[in-house]
Design a protein around this motif. Structure first.
Motif, PDB file in Angstrom:
ATOM      1  N   TYR A 138      -5.162  -1.162   8.665  1.00  0.00           N
ATOM      2  CA  TYR A 138      -4.671  -1.726   7.421  1.00  0.00           C
ATOM      3  C   TYR A 138      -4.546  -0.675   6.331  1.00  0.00           C
ATOM      4  N   ILE A 252      -5.292 -24.499  -1.050  1.00  0.00           N
ATOM      5  CA  ILE A 252      -6.619 -24.296  -0.443  1.00  0.00           C
ATOM      6  C   ILE A 252      -6.461 -23.992   1.042  1.00  0.00           C
ATOM      7  N   ALA A 254      -3.977 -22.706   2.668  1.00  0.00           N
ATOM      8  CA  ALA A 254      -3.456 -21.349   2.887  1.00  0.00           C
ATOM      9  C   ALA A 254      -4.579 -20.325   2.703  1.00  0.00           C
ATOM     10  N   ASP A 255      -5.426 -20.544   1.720  1.00  0.00           N
ATOM     11  CA  ASP A 255      -6.528 -19.599   1.462  1.00  0.00           C
ATOM     12  C   ASP A 255      -7.528 -19.611   2.615  1.00  0.00           C
ATOM     13  N   LEU A 257      -6.887 -20.334   5.675  1.00  0.00           N
ATOM     14  CA  LEU A 257      -6.267 -19.700   6.852  1.00  0.00           C
ATOM     15  C   LEU A 257      -6.099 -18.196   6.672  1.00  0.00           C
ATOM     16  N   ALA A 258      -5.969 -17.736   5.432  1.00  0.00           N
ATOM     17  CA  ALA A 258      -5.878 -16.289   5.192  1.00  0.00           C
ATOM     18  C   ALA A 258      -7.164 -15.612   5.663  1.00  0.00           C
ATOM     19  N   GLU A 261      -7.224 -16.098   9.850  1.00  0.00           N
ATOM     20  CA  GLU A 261      -6.285 -15.323  10.670  1.00  0.00           C
ATOM     21  C   GLU A 261      -6.794 -13.903  10.954  1.00  0.00           C
ATOM     22  N   HIS A 262      -7.845 -13.477  10.244  1.00  0.00           N
ATOM     23  CA  HIS A 262      -8.383 -12.128  10.474  1.00  0.00           C
ATOM     24  C   HIS A 262      -8.906 -11.965  11.889  1.00  0.00           C
ATOM     25  N   HIS A 288       0.131 -25.877   8.125  1.00  0.00           N
ATOM     26  CA  HIS A 288       0.322 -24.414   8.024  1.00  0.00           C
ATOM     27  C   HIS A 288       0.214 -23.753   9.393  1.00  0.00           C
ATOM     28  N   THR A 291       3.113 -23.032  11.693  1.00  0.00           N
ATOM     29  CA  THR A 291       4.170 -22.057  11.369  1.00  0.00           C
ATOM     30  C   THR A 291       3.632 -20.648  11.092  1.00  0.00           C
ATOM     31  N   LEU A 292       2.417 -20.362  11.550  1.00  0.00           N
ATOM     32  CA  LEU A 292       1.853 -19.027  11.313  1.00  0.00           C
ATOM     33  C   LEU A 292       1.995 -18.149  12.547  1.00  0.00           C
ATOM     34  N   SER A 293       2.202 -16.867  12.346  1.00  0.00           N
ATOM     35  CA  SER A 293       2.341 -15.967  13.498  1.00  0.00           C
ATOM     36  C   SER A 293       1.005 -15.786  14.231  1.00  0.00           C
ATOM     37  N   ARG A 294      -0.091 -15.769  13.512  1.00  0.00           N
ATOM     38  CA  ARG A 294      -1.389 -15.570  14.163  1.00  0.00           C
ATOM     39  C   ARG A 294      -2.090 -16.909  14.375  1.00  0.00           C
ATOM     40  N   ALA A 358      -6.449 -13.352  -1.355  1.00  0.00           N
ATOM     41  CA  ALA A 358      -5.573 -12.279  -0.873  1.00  0.00           C
ATOM     42  C   ALA A 358      -5.123 -11.336  -1.995  1.00  0.00           C
TER      43      ALA A 358
END
Lengths: 433, 433
Positions: A138, A252, A254-255, A257-258, A261-262, A288, A291-294, A358
């Protein structure tokens, strides 16, 4: 399934304790392997680095060289988009500005007894930054580790990064260049940590090693600790969101899942005083996820370690938050400021609906290297202080030694340390005291 | 025999490197034993403490109780001389006054983009202090560990101390009482560390464990690290004296021996630009040794690890001093201040002829818990900061998120962390940004 708890339930305390006690890290038993690798690097230096890189990274360092050349770095930077480089520069500027405020002051004073006391901060001579390879490389982590070291005044900052199959993320090299690193080696794993700690013909040793890494890197850092300094051993990441009915469940979710997804071992927890927010957030997470890549990683983390806790009023969440001692704490509430002021244990607090965690990962300016696995109870995030050391200073003259020396003699004698006492009394005697 | 080196000799670099590389710690392989003890304390709690204390300390805690009562502490204090208590109080006052200056400040500001940033320091909830038993139970160490914790604002400070055969130094209990500890348990070893980390029926767990100890205690601290915080793992003590021809060899000798008497693994080094001072100091060491109570220990340390290094001019000693990175550095010279300013690596510097290191051990006011074994290259002595943690604070409003959010989205996408990007973009979209 994601855990749902109600603080009013009779078995809540018991279930909350189980949540706290969850083991999220698979413990790889790699210590013996790592010991062998370190000994090999100490014995064979660059040759060992070349061998391990062939084996683990499928790359021949004898061909490519161990060092990444300035031309390679420049070429990598040229492959980054203008938008990416601008975002990197904004982050770099903001992180630098924030960390400039962390520089501590030296002190020197003379007290009533005439004794001069104080301390002096000085930068570490050299620091090695470990950057993981592959997709976990990263650029933001490069900035977060390099900037406090630069601000502290560390002259030599070295980066090591594995390049599996020869690949390294261009933006990682760009981040290194823009933050002022000009010494980069394409090695990773325990062998890179060993090289930084003990040195090889190509890589001069450093005095401290920082940066995240997998189980092998963590085990190697633990092993070389003492020979060099190390930063914290980072565990899987976590977020705790405290939200009242004013919060937007979609945000909330999205947060949460952020964080999820790690890593499959990441943990996302919501505590709310609104059953509607709880239900709506759980539903939004599912939307969510579609539709997420991870998705796979985030789903596993949310399923295995996620939790939603209902409390009667949001202030009831504060004792729970202190026990969780989250790396990241978001507070989305009309009373966010007031609640934040009452939290004791958290790596970082993100206040209000417009501060998704994020933002802090990238461009807020504060450091994103924060204590994980409940260690916010006793430790802090990375800062300029981690790249400085403090030397204390003491100076007596004849008068001030006369004033306080006798007590030192008494205590030395009381502890049975006669030479301690004598080193003071021999001077007092000469002074006729 | 004590090593004599001349910096002008052709083999000096090689011999100096050997001196630096000297292993002074015998490595007891106690890790497996310690693991068993910790598991036992976790499983059986107080019962395990009682069993181990019978075995290792020849004391029946079921009879005496695990806690040391206030009456016992008061009785111990009454057995100390008035002179000792006065010396303890002077030390306590001076150490407190010095550490009060270490309290860091909180920060909160709003930057040009409208982002609010800052941090807040807060005290650890609870701290456990390990105090070794027998003759190594030093009242001064109690003060040096407790005072910074008290100044930091730690509410609960617990002391554990083994009492072999029921004995504990009265002045240790007096130091605990006067520095404000009212929770003391008569347990030691790995079992005490386990009790502090995991708790038993009698001893509630703490969040950080500090204080010196033997190989078992050190191994236990390493093992419980993560569950709780720990301070540094202290190695054998060391002093480096830089002295020119103005120094008194008799005083230097006493200072070297004050270090050597701690432990057979302690190390005392003199660097001087005067062959006369070198010879006279070596002779004075022998004279002092003849009349010291701890002659055997001090002789062994001086013989096995002591060194006298001759340099052309005293400023030539500075690069050597930085490589040695001594826990304690005394500078006795007309140019002491100037030389001190040029040293980078040292735990503490004692400036001038009237500042024997022992003054700093007891009554100077600065902390005597300092980095050993060359770790002053990357770490600092104990301070108020070790008993605080820093929580960073970030707060965006709609406007400031609009200002910096897009860069976070760009970097999140670049790192392949889509939910990171989404948690920001979902808000920017709602703001019509």
């Amino acid at each position: 399934m994601t855990l749902r708890l109600d603080a009013a339930a009779p078995d809540f305390e018991q279930r909350f304790v189980s949540l706290l006690a969850m083991k999220r890290e698979s413990s790889h038993d790699v210590d013996e392997t790592v010991r062998g690798i370190i000994e090999d690097v100490v014995a064979r230096g660059d040759e060992a680095l070349i061998d391990y890189s062939k084996r683990f990274d499928r790359i021949d360092l004898a061909q490519t060289g161990i060092a990444v050349s300035a031309a390679e770095v420049a070429a990598a930077e040229a492959r980054c988009s203008r938008e990416q480089l601008a975002a990197l520069d904004l982050a770099l500027d903001r992180i630098t500005a924030f960390h400039e405020r962390q520089k501590p002051e030296d002190l020197r004073f003379r007290d009533a007894a005439g004794v001069e006391l104080g301390w002096r901060w000085s930068p570490l001579d050299s620091v090695g930054l470990y950057v993981p390879g592959g997709t976990a490389a990263y650029p933001s982590s490069v900035l977060m580790n390099v900037v406090p070291a630069k601000v502290a005044g560390v002259k030599r900052i070295v980066m090591v990064v594995p390049t599996p199959g020869g690949h390294v993320e261009p933006l990682v090299l760009a981040a290194a260049k823009r933050s002022g690193i000009d010494e980069i080696y394409r090695v990773g794993g325990a062998q890179a940590v060993a090289a930084l700690a003990y040195g090889t013909k190509t890589i001069a040793p450093v005095v401290k090693i920082v940066g995240p890494g997998n189980a092998w890197v963590a085990a190697a850092k633990r092993r070389v600790f003492g020979q060099v300094g190390i930063d914290m051993i980072a565990g899987p990441s976590e977020v705790l969101v405290l939200a009242d009915k004013t919060a937007n469940p979609d945000w909330i979710a999205a947060d949460l899942l952020a964080q999820a997804e790690h890593d499959e071992s990441a943990q996302s927890i919501l505590i709310t005083d609104s059953a509607e927010i709880a239900d709506a957030t759980v539903a939004a997470v599912e939307r969510h996820l579609a539709t997420l890549s991870r998705t796979e990683i985030a789903s596993a983390s949310w399923r295995d370690y996620g939790a939603v806790i209902l409390v009667k009023k949001l202030s009831d969440s504060l004792p729970l938050a202190d026990r969780i001692a989250a790396e990241h704490l978001e507070i989305i509430s009309e009373d966010a400021e007031e609640l934040a002021a009452r939290v004791s244990n958290a790596g970082a607090i993100f206040i209000g609906a417009y501060t998704p965690e994020a933002v802090g990962d990238y461009v807020g300016g504060s450091n994103h290297v924060l204590p994980t696995a409940r260690s916010a109870r006793f430790s802090s995030g990375l800062s300029v202080l981690d790249f400085l050391k403090r030397t204390s200073i003491l100076k007596c003259d004849a008068e001030s030694l006369r004033a306080i020396g006798a007590a030192a003699v008494t205590l030395g004698d009381a502890e049975g340390l006669q030479a301690h006492a004598r080193s003071v009394s021999i001077r007092l005697n000469a002074l006729g005291a």
